[in-house]
Design a protein around this motif. Sequence first.
Motif, PDB file in Angstrom:
ATOM      1  N   MET A   1       0.824  -1.195   0.000  1.00 41.47           N
ATOM      2  CA  MET A   1       0.000   0.000   0.000  1.00 41.47           C
ATOM      3  C   MET A   1       0.871   1.265   0.000  1.00 41.47           C
ATOM      4  SD  MET A   1      -3.160   0.631  -0.007  1.00 41.47           S
ATOM      5  CE  MET A   1      -4.360   1.787   0.374  1.00 41.47           C
ATOM      6  N   ASP A   2       2.003   1.197   0.709  1.00 45.30           N
ATOM      7  CA  ASP A   2       2.906   2.338   0.750  1.00 45.30           C
ATOM      8  C   ASP A   2       3.497   2.623  -0.631  1.00 45.30           C
ATOM      9  OD1 ASP A   2       2.495   2.716   3.436  1.00 45.30           O
ATOM     10  OD2 ASP A   2       4.174   1.429   4.037  1.00 45.30           O
ATOM     11  N   ILE A   3       3.735   1.579  -1.377  1.00 48.36           N
ATOM     12  CA  ILE A   3       4.308   1.751  -2.707  1.00 48.36           C
ATOM     13  C   ILE A   3       3.319   2.484  -3.614  1.00 48.36           C
ATOM     14  CG2 ILE A   3       5.120   0.511  -4.726  1.00 48.36           C
ATOM     15  CD1 ILE A   3       6.180  -1.633  -2.855  1.00 48.36           C
ATOM     16  N   VAL A   4       2.049   2.236  -3.461  1.00 47.82           N
ATOM     17  CA  VAL A   4       1.024   2.902  -4.274  1.00 47.82           C
ATOM     18  C   VAL A   4       1.015   4.397  -3.977  1.00 47.82           C
ATOM     19  CG1 VAL A   4      -1.456   3.060  -4.716  1.00 47.82           C
ATOM     20  CG2 VAL A   4      -0.379   0.815  -4.432  1.00 47.82           C
ATOM     21  N   PHE A   5       1.121   4.775  -2.694  1.00 47.03           N
ATOM     22  CA  PHE A   5       1.151   6.204  -2.326  1.00 47.03           C
ATOM     23  C   PHE A   5       2.414   6.890  -2.849  1.00 47.03           C
ATOM     24  CE2 PHE A   5      -1.740   4.929   1.257  1.00 47.03           C
ATOM     25  CZ  PHE A   5      -2.849   5.583   0.755  1.00 47.03           C
TER      26      PHE A   5
ATOM     27  N   ILE B   1       4.078   6.014  -5.547  1.00 49.39           N
ATOM     28  CA  ILE B   1       3.906   6.145  -6.998  1.00 49.39           C
ATOM     29  C   ILE B   1       2.934   7.279  -7.319  1.00 49.39           C
ATOM     30  CG2 ILE B   1       3.029   4.985  -9.070  1.00 49.39           C
ATOM     31  CD1 ILE B   1       4.167   2.381  -7.911  1.00 49.39           C
ATOM     32  N   LEU B   2       1.838   7.387  -6.577  1.00 49.52           N
ATOM     33  CA  LEU B   2       0.889   8.487  -6.805  1.00 49.52           C
ATOM     34  C   LEU B   2       1.540   9.844  -6.514  1.00 49.52           C
ATOM     35  CD1 LEU B   2      -2.449   7.060  -5.363  1.00 49.52           C
ATOM     36  CD2 LEU B   2      -1.894   7.545  -7.736  1.00 49.52           C
ATOM     37  N   PHE B   3       2.329   9.907  -5.456  1.00 55.34           N
ATOM     38  CA  PHE B   3       3.027  11.155  -5.133  1.00 55.34           C
ATOM     39  C   PHE B   3       3.992  11.553  -6.248  1.00 55.34           C
ATOM     40  CE2 PHE B   3       6.641  13.384  -3.195  1.00 55.34           C
ATOM     41  CZ  PHE B   3       5.980  14.504  -2.730  1.00 55.34           C
ATOM     42  N   MET B   4       4.739  10.580  -6.776  1.00 56.20           N
ATOM     43  CA  MET B   4       5.682  10.873  -7.857  1.00 56.20           C
ATOM     44  C   MET B   4       4.944  11.310  -9.126  1.00 56.20           C
ATOM     45  SD  MET B   4       8.527   7.904  -7.257  1.00 56.20           S
ATOM     46  CE  MET B   4       9.559   8.439  -8.592  1.00 56.20           C
ATOM     47  N   LEU B   5       3.811  10.691  -9.430  1.00 55.32           N
ATOM     48  CA  LEU B   5       3.026  11.096 -10.590  1.00 55.32           C
ATOM     49  C   LEU B   5       2.469  12.515 -10.426  1.00 55.32           C
ATOM     50  CD1 LEU B   5       1.063   7.826 -11.473  1.00 55.32           C
ATOM     51  CD2 LEU B   5       2.863   8.938 -12.811  1.00 55.32           C
ATOM     52  N   ALA B   6       2.003  12.850  -9.220  1.00 55.86           N
ATOM     53  CA  ALA B   6       1.490  14.198  -8.969  1.00 55.86           C
ATOM     54  C   ALA B   6       2.609  15.225  -9.105  1.00 55.86           C
ATOM     55  CB  ALA B   6       0.851  14.265  -7.579  1.00 55.86           C
ATOM     56  N   PHE B   7       3.785  14.905  -8.570  1.00 51.67           N
ATOM     57  CA  PHE B   7       4.925  15.822  -8.684  1.00 51.67           C
ATOM     58  C   PHE B   7       5.324  16.012 -10.138  1.00 51.67           C
ATOM     59  CE2 PHE B   7       9.511  16.619  -8.736  1.00 51.67           C
ATOM     60  CZ  PHE B   7       9.534  17.819  -8.028  1.00 51.67           C
ATOM     61  N   PHE B   8       5.366  14.928 -10.889  1.00 55.46           N
ATOM     62  CA  PHE B   8       5.709  14.991 -12.315  1.00 55.46           C
ATOM     63  C   PHE B   8       4.675  15.826 -13.082  1.00 55.46           C
ATOM     64  CE2 PHE B   8       5.498  13.156 -16.627  1.00 55.46           C
ATOM     65  CZ  PHE B   8       6.790  13.451 -17.041  1.00 55.46           C
ATOM     66  N   ALA B   9       3.385  15.629 -12.798  1.00 57.89           N
ATOM     67  CA  ALA B   9       2.334  16.388 -13.481  1.00 57.89           C
ATOM     68  C   ALA B   9       2.435  17.875 -13.141  1.00 57.89           C
ATOM     69  CB  ALA B   9       0.960  15.841 -13.107  1.00 57.89           C
ATOM     70  N   PHE B  10       2.722  18.185 -11.878  1.00 58.03           N
ATOM     71  CA  PHE B  10       2.857  19.588 -11.480  1.00 58.03           C
ATOM     72  C   PHE B  10       4.043  20.257 -12.178  1.00 58.03           C
ATOM     73  CE2 PHE B  10       4.626  22.839  -8.630  1.00 58.03           C
ATOM     74  CZ  PHE B  10       3.553  23.713  -8.610  1.00 58.03           C
ATOM     75  N   SER B  11       5.175  19.560 -12.254  1.00 63.87           N
ATOM     76  CA  SER B  11       6.343  20.152 -12.920  1.00 63.87           C
ATOM     77  C   SER B  11       6.090  20.345 -14.415  1.00 63.87           C
ATOM     78  CB  SER B  11       7.585  19.299 -12.686  1.00 63.87           C
ATOM     79  OG  SER B  11       7.425  18.043 -13.300  1.00 63.87           O
ATOM     80  N   MET B  12       5.382  19.421 -15.042  1.00 59.91           N
ATOM     81  CA  MET B  12       5.070  19.567 -16.459  1.00 59.91           C
ATOM     82  C   MET B  12       4.104  20.732 -16.691  1.00 59.91           C
ATOM     83  SD  MET B  12       6.877  17.476 -18.116  1.00 59.91           S
ATOM     84  CE  MET B  12       6.120  17.419 -19.705  1.00 59.91           C
ATOM     85  N   PHE B  13       3.140  20.905 -15.786  1.00 59.19           N
ATOM     86  CA  PHE B  13       2.202  22.012 -15.903  1.00 59.19           C
ATOM     87  C   PHE B  13       2.922  23.354 -15.759  1.00 59.19           C
ATOM     88  CE2 PHE B  13      -0.848  24.979 -13.905  1.00 59.19           C
ATOM     89  CZ  PHE B  13      -1.757  25.067 -14.937  1.00 59.19           C
ATOM     90  N   ALA B  14       3.862  23.464 -14.821  1.00 56.51           N
ATOM     91  CA  ALA B  14       4.626  24.700 -14.633  1.00 56.51           C
ATOM     92  C   ALA B  14       5.463  25.003 -15.872  1.00 56.51           C
ATOM     93  CB  ALA B  14       5.514  24.581 -13.400  1.00 56.51           C
ATOM     94  N   ARG B  15       6.086  23.978 -16.451  1.00 57.34           N
ATOM     95  CA  ARG B  15       6.891  24.175 -17.661  1.00 57.34           C
ATOM     96  C   ARG B  15       5.998  24.613 -18.824  1.00 57.34           C
ATOM     97  NH1 ARG B  15      10.615  19.371 -18.907  1.00 57.34           N
ATOM     98  NH2 ARG B  15      11.637  20.249 -17.085  1.00 57.34           N
ATOM     99  N   PHE B  16       4.792  24.043 -18.927  1.00 56.73           N
ATOM    100  CA  PHE B  16       3.845  24.401 -19.982  1.00 56.73           C
ATOM    101  C   PHE B  16       3.435  25.873 -19.868  1.00 56.73           C
ATOM    102  CE2 PHE B  16      -0.633  24.664 -21.396  1.00 56.73           C
ATOM    103  CZ  PHE B  16      -0.448  24.393 -22.742  1.00 56.73           C
ATOM    104  N   LYS B  17       3.157  26.343 -18.638  1.00 56.02           N
ATOM    105  CA  LYS B  17       2.788  27.748 -18.442  1.00 56.02           C
ATOM    106  C   LYS B  17       3.943  28.683 -18.814  1.00 56.02           C
ATOM    107  CE  LYS B  17       0.596  29.124 -14.891  1.00 56.02           C
ATOM    108  NZ  LYS B  17       0.145  29.400 -13.522  1.00 56.02           N
ATOM    109  N   ARG B  18       5.167  28.290 -18.488  1.00 55.46           N
ATOM    110  CA  ARG B  18       6.332  29.111 -18.800  1.00 55.46           C
ATOM    111  C   ARG B  18       6.531  29.218 -20.318  1.00 55.46           C
ATOM    112  NH1 ARG B  18      11.354  27.136 -15.774  1.00 55.46           N
ATOM    113  NH2 ARG B  18      10.245  25.315 -16.458  1.00 55.46           N
ATOM    114  N   VAL B  19       6.343  28.128 -21.028  1.00 54.25           N
ATOM    115  CA  VAL B  19       6.477  28.134 -22.491  1.00 54.25           C
ATOM    116  C   VAL B  19       5.399  29.023 -23.118  1.00 54.25           C
ATOM    117  CG1 VAL B  19       6.289  26.694 -24.561  1.00 54.25           C
ATOM    118  CG2 VAL B  19       7.667  25.925 -22.625  1.00 54.25           C
TER     119      VAL B  19
END
Length: 116
Positions: free
Chosen positions: A1-5, A7-25
């Motif tokens: 169960m800890d591994i799922v959290f 993985i979800l945390f890493m996906l959320a962090f990745f999505a947030f960084s991609m969104f910030a880069r998209f706004k900057r572009v």
Amino acid sequence: MDIVFVILFMLAFFAFSMFARFKRVLAEQEGLQEAAQAASGEARADDESYFTYETVEEPRPQPVVARPQAPAAQVRKGASVEPSLSNVQAASGFDLRQAVISQVILNNPYNNEINQ
């Protein structure tokens, strides 16, 4: 169960960084478009009302006209000369301007440290 959290945390962090880069572009692209419009000569209504000194023409110098000089008043040899203000101050040793400035500094109602 800890591994799922994790993985979800890493996906959320990745999505947030991609969104910030998209706004900057997007912001950079908008800046490039505005620069291209300004370079092409398209002026906005705000730019037309902006005042600069570059549009003001400097006045041309007027020609100097020689005027006849009036004869200087002659000074009588026996006339008494009044002492100038600096001579009076030097003789009396009192400077009213300095006294007023000192009085204002010493009796400053806005500075509580001096008035105590």
